[in-house]
Design a protein around this motif. Structure first.
Motif, PDB file in Angstrom:
ATOM      1  N   TRP A   9       0.843  -1.273  -0.054  1.00 16.43           N
ATOM      2  CA  TRP A   9      -0.016   0.001   0.017  1.00 16.43           C
ATOM      3  C   TRP A   9       0.830   1.352  -0.068  1.00 16.43           C
ATOM      4  CZ3 TRP A   9      -4.101  -1.006  -1.927  1.00 16.43           C
ATOM      5  CH2 TRP A   9      -4.887  -2.356  -1.766  1.00 16.43           C
ATOM      6  N   ASN A  10       2.099   1.109   0.152  1.00 17.96           N
ATOM      7  CA  ASN A  10       3.024   2.255   0.015  1.00 17.96           C
ATOM      8  C   ASN A  10       3.746   2.705  -1.204  1.00 17.96           C
ATOM      9  OD1 ASN A  10       2.323   2.711   2.590  1.00 17.96           O
ATOM     10  ND2 ASN A  10       4.010   2.022   3.444  1.00 17.96           N
ATOM     11  N   ASN A  11       3.425   1.750  -2.353  1.00 16.63           N
ATOM     12  CA  ASN A  11       4.089   1.972  -3.487  1.00 16.63           C
ATOM     13  C   ASN A  11       3.025   1.611  -4.778  1.00 16.63           C
ATOM     14  OD1 ASN A  11       4.771  -0.955  -4.544  1.00 16.63           O
ATOM     15  ND2 ASN A  11       5.681  -0.795  -2.462  1.00 16.63           N
ATOM     16  N   ALA A  12       3.262   1.703  -5.937  1.00 15.30           N
ATOM     17  CA  ALA A  12       2.379   1.458  -6.927  1.00 15.30           C
ATOM     18  C   ALA A  12       2.471  -0.059  -7.553  1.00 15.30           C
ATOM     19  CB  ALA A  12       2.399   2.374  -8.055  1.00 15.30           C
ATOM     20  N   GLY A  13       3.454  -0.809  -7.258  1.00 13.71           N
ATOM     21  CA  GLY A  13       3.585  -2.078  -7.534  1.00 13.71           C
ATOM     22  C   GLY A  13       3.966  -2.354  -8.990  1.00 13.71           C
ATOM     23  N   THR A  14       4.297  -1.367  -9.774  1.00 13.65           N
ATOM     24  CA  THR A  14       4.447  -1.475 -11.127  1.00 13.65           C
ATOM     25  C   THR A  14       5.662  -2.097 -11.774  1.00 13.65           C
ATOM     26  OG1 THR A  14       3.170   0.899 -11.335  1.00 13.65           O
ATOM     27  CG2 THR A  14       4.427  -0.119 -13.209  1.00 13.65           C
ATOM     28  N   LEU A  48      -3.796   5.275 -12.397  1.00 10.47           N
ATOM     29  CA  LEU A  48      -4.851   4.753 -12.035  1.00 10.47           C
ATOM     30  C   LEU A  48      -4.626   3.327 -12.112  1.00 10.47           C
ATOM     31  CD1 LEU A  48      -7.864   5.411 -11.056  1.00 10.47           C
ATOM     32  CD2 LEU A  48      -8.527   4.968 -13.599  1.00 10.47           C
ATOM     33  N   ASP A  49      -4.583   2.821 -10.967  1.00  4.55           N
ATOM     34  CA  ASP A  49      -3.918   1.371 -10.945  1.00  4.55           C
ATOM     35  C   ASP A  49      -4.788   0.274 -10.490  1.00  4.55           C
ATOM     36  OD1 ASP A  49      -1.491   2.728 -11.666  1.00  4.55           O
ATOM     37  OD2 ASP A  49      -0.223   1.616 -10.305  1.00  4.55           O
ATOM     38  N   THR A  50      -4.856  -0.820 -11.071  1.00  2.99           N
ATOM     39  CA  THR A  50      -5.178  -2.303 -10.290  1.00  2.99           C
ATOM     40  C   THR A  50      -4.270  -2.462  -9.382  1.00  2.99           C
ATOM     41  OG1 THR A  50      -6.498  -2.684 -12.372  1.00  2.99           O
ATOM     42  CG2 THR A  50      -5.918  -4.554 -10.800  1.00  2.99           C
ATOM     43  N   ARG A  51      -4.729  -2.914  -8.209  1.00  8.35           N
ATOM     44  CA  ARG A  51      -3.934  -3.461  -7.462  1.00  8.35           C
ATOM     45  C   ARG A  51      -4.250  -4.765  -6.873  1.00  8.35           C
ATOM     46  NH1 ARG A  51       0.599  -1.481  -4.655  1.00  8.35           N
ATOM     47  NH2 ARG A  51       0.931  -3.709  -5.526  1.00  8.35           N
ATOM     48  N   LEU A  52      -3.659  -5.850  -6.536  1.00 10.87           N
ATOM     49  CA  LEU A  52      -4.129  -7.080  -6.235  1.00 10.87           C
ATOM     50  C   LEU A  52      -3.218  -7.334  -5.021  1.00 10.87           C
ATOM     51  CD1 LEU A  52      -5.887  -9.548  -6.917  1.00 10.87           C
ATOM     52  CD2 LEU A  52      -4.024 -10.615  -7.890  1.00 10.87           C
ATOM     53  N   VAL A  53      -3.790  -7.217  -3.782  1.00 10.34           N
ATOM     54  CA  VAL A  53      -3.187  -7.420  -2.525  1.00 10.34           C
ATOM     55  C   VAL A  53      -3.993  -8.504  -1.665  1.00 10.34           C
ATOM     56  CG1 VAL A  53      -2.140  -6.372  -0.534  1.00 10.34           C
ATOM     57  CG2 VAL A  53      -2.360  -5.087  -2.647  1.00 10.34           C
ATOM     58  N   ASP A  54      -3.137  -9.516  -1.280  1.00 10.18           N
ATOM     59  CA  ASP A  54      -3.793 -10.553  -0.586  1.00 10.18           C
ATOM     60  C   ASP A  54      -5.107 -11.029  -1.011  1.00 10.18           C
ATOM     61  OD1 ASP A  54      -1.783 -10.157   1.494  1.00 10.18           O
ATOM     62  OD2 ASP A  54      -3.071  -8.840   2.667  1.00 10.18           O
ATOM     63  N   GLY A  55      -5.145 -11.109  -2.574  1.00 12.81           N
ATOM     64  CA  GLY A  55      -6.094 -11.757  -3.139  1.00 12.81           C
ATOM     65  C   GLY A  55      -7.253 -10.756  -3.391  1.00 12.81           C
ATOM     66  N   VAL A 103       3.208  -5.911  -8.813  1.00 11.70           N
ATOM     67  CA  VAL A 103       4.291  -6.853  -7.926  1.00 11.70           C
ATOM     68  C   VAL A 103       3.833  -6.333  -6.537  1.00 11.70           C
ATOM     69  CG1 VAL A 103       6.743  -7.334  -7.364  1.00 11.70           C
ATOM     70  CG2 VAL A 103       6.000  -6.736  -9.650  1.00 11.70           C
ATOM     71  N   ASP A 104       3.624  -7.175  -5.615  1.00  8.56           N
ATOM     72  CA  ASP A 104       3.518  -6.950  -4.253  1.00  8.56           C
ATOM     73  C   ASP A 104       4.889  -7.210  -3.514  1.00  8.56           C
ATOM     74  OD1 ASP A 104       3.147  -7.147  -1.504  1.00  8.56           O
ATOM     75  OD2 ASP A 104       1.311  -8.120  -1.426  1.00  8.56           O
ATOM     76  N   PHE A 105       5.584  -6.187  -3.380  1.00  4.15           N
ATOM     77  CA  PHE A 105       7.247  -6.194  -2.959  1.00  4.15           C
ATOM     78  C   PHE A 105       7.236  -6.469  -1.218  1.00  4.15           C
ATOM     79  CE2 PHE A 105       7.850  -3.472  -6.691  1.00  4.15           C
ATOM     80  CZ  PHE A 105       8.551  -4.114  -7.309  1.00  4.15           C
ATOM     81  N   GLY A 106       6.075  -6.104  -0.709  1.00  2.00           N
ATOM     82  CA  GLY A 106       5.728  -6.423   0.949  1.00  2.00           C
ATOM     83  C   GLY A 106       5.865  -8.161   0.869  1.00  2.00           C
ATOM     84  N   SER A 107       4.881  -8.692   0.148  1.00  2.30           N
ATOM     85  CA  SER A 107       4.957 -10.090   0.095  1.00  2.30           C
ATOM     86  C   SER A 107       6.329 -10.792  -0.140  1.00  2.30           C
ATOM     87  CB  SER A 107       3.747 -10.463  -0.776  1.00  2.30           C
ATOM     88  OG  SER A 107       3.775 -11.860  -0.829  1.00  2.30           O
ATOM     89  N   LEU A 108       6.827 -10.426  -1.287  1.00  2.00           N
ATOM     90  CA  LEU A 108       8.056 -10.905  -2.015  1.00  2.00           C
ATOM     91  C   LEU A 108       9.321 -10.735  -0.622  1.00  2.00           C
ATOM     92  CD1 LEU A 108       9.852 -12.245  -4.075  1.00  2.00           C
ATOM     93  CD2 LEU A 108      10.055  -9.954  -4.833  1.00  2.00           C
TER      94      LEU A 108
END
Ligand SMILES: Cc1cc2nc3c(=O)[nH]c(=O)nc-3n(C[C@H](O)[C@H](O)[C@H](O)COP(=O)(O)OP(=O)(O)OC[C@H]3O[C@@H](n4cnc5c(N)ncnc54)[C@H](O)[C@@H]3O)c2cc1C
Length: 393
Positions: free
Chosen positions: A48-53, A298-305, A178-183
């Protein structure tokens, strides 16, 4: 005093990646990872603190500046994309080795789009497309000025726009989120099972040279009994606090570096109806003087499903160098050797300073207008009568 072959300060994606590489090139090394927060990947690396692009220059227009003669420079875009391909190869290898059991736990497909409006911007995007389309790393890049095609790619961008408005978009369907936190969490868990000792809720307070390398002072956040560990190699992966820590280490290379008190703020929408209608990461063009990190998207984010839509970042002002930092971080980082460079940067980038001041003092209505420029008719798509300023922050 405990001795380690390497000490990695910080539990973000940088330390997690370096630790994993070290484990494979020097499997016998004893590594310490020191993190001041209770959890791993909770600062900039948190989803939630970056765009995961996962910067690959497929959609970020700041990597392809227009030269004075009107042509487009693609060198940065090519080199950024090459670096991202190396990251992808590394992650694929980690999956093959069983280090990361489920790639979907940190990376998911998400088309990358650039979207512009106005004649000049359309000309720019067309020229950018022509410059990139035949490069092997960008084969598959699509371009359209047709609102019907763009609406097929990302309907929220088009509904509610005036007929005849000059619009253009590019799309690369094989982009990623990309979810860098999960990685970070998965890599550091993997390291903790073998050669690494992870100190959580422990802050590195000082780095001092010793005969055999470095003495690293630790302060546990619980109990407050200080400890010192020794190592020949220290990696400072402390995110925003790296500056202050490197200054305290006394190395001369840090002289002249400073930090600007700029943060990024997002608007986040978890409404599944909106998320269902927006399946892409869409980058626009930065305002004049805006820093690259504040290019609106404007980004789609997939976090924790779960899918969400993020818009931003808006530039904000904060003297904290970490989200969980101190209000004194900026002031503590000012030294005689970086004061003049900091003032020179401010004086030499007047349009940046004017942009940042304007953003910090922008009203809520002005900030939301930037969102509606991308997504002109929020109520139609989600089929409700909610007022347009109901996006949650
Ligand atoms: C608004 C915004 C959008 C972004 N978008 C993207 C994007 O789309 N794609 C992309 O690839 N990158 C993006 N980034 C950049 C990316 O998020 C960062 O480059 C990356 O997460 C940095 O990782 P890190 O490990 O260096 O730092 P962090 O994740 O911040 O980790 C540093 C860690 O060090 C710890 N720490 C600090 N001081 C100490 C200390 N003294 N002792 C012990 N521990 C300490 C902190 O608690 C933290 O956990 C974005 C960044 C921002 C701000």
């Amino acid at each position: 005093m405990d001795r380690f072959d390497a000490v990695l300060v910080g539990g973000g994606i940088m330390s997690a990646t370096l630790g994993t590489l070290l484990k494979h090139v020097e499997p016998s090394w004893k590594i310490a990872i020191i993190e001041r927060l209770p959890g791993i990947g909770e600062e900039s690396s948190n989803a939630w603190n970056n765009a995961g692009t996962g910067h690959s220059a497929l959609c970020e227009l700041n990597y392809t500046p227009q030269k004075d003669d009107g042509s487009i420079a693609i060198d940065s875009a090519v080199s950024v994309n090459e670096q991202f391909q190396v990251s992808r190869q590394f992650w694929s290898w980690l999956v093959e080795e069983g280090v990361i059991p489920q790639p979907s736990s940190f990376i998911s497909p998400s088309p990358h789009m650039s979207f512009v409006w106005g004649e000049d911007n359309v000309r720019f995007l067309r020229a950018r497309f022509e410059a990139l389309k035949d490069h092997p790393l960008f084969v598959g890049l699509e371009y359209s000025e047709d609102p019907l095609v763009i609406a097929e790619w990302a309907p929220l961008l088009i509904d509610g726009r005036a007929k005849g408005e000059a619009l253009a978009a590019t799309r690369f369907v094989e982009g990623t989120d990309v979810d860098f936190g999960s990685l970070s969490r998965q890599l550091i868990d993997y390291l903790a099972q073998s050669t690494a000792t992870v100190y959580s809720e422990t802050t590195v307070t000082a780095l001092r040279r010793s005969k055999s390398g470095w003495k690293v002072s630790l302060r546990p956040e619980v109990g407050f009994t200080p400890e010192v560990i020794e190592t020949p190699f220290v990696f400072v992966g402390a995110g925003g606090m790296s500056l202050n820590l490197l200054q305290r280490s006394g190395i001369k290379e840090i002289r002249g570096y400073g930090g600007f008190p700029v943060s990024g703020v997002w608007v986040r929408c978890d409404n599944p109806d909106v998320a269902r209608h927006h399946q892409a990461k869409v980058y626009g063009k930065a305002s004049v003087g805006a820093p690259p990190m504040s290019v609106p998207h404007l980004d789609t984010r997939l976090v924790d499903g779960s899918e969400s839509v993020l818009f931003g970042p808006y530039a904000g002002f904060t003297p904290k160098f970490l989200k969980n930092g101190s209000w004194f971080d900026l002031f503590a980082s000012i030294r005689w050797h970086n004061l003049i460079p900091l003032l020179a940067v401010a004086a030499g980038n007047f349009s940046l300073v004017r942009y940042l001041v304007g953003e910090v003092f922008a009203s809520r209505a002005k900030k939301l207008q930037a969102l509606w420029d991308f997504y002109p008719r929020p109520t139609r798509m989600i089929g409700t009568s909610r007022p347009p300023d109901s996006a949650s922050r």
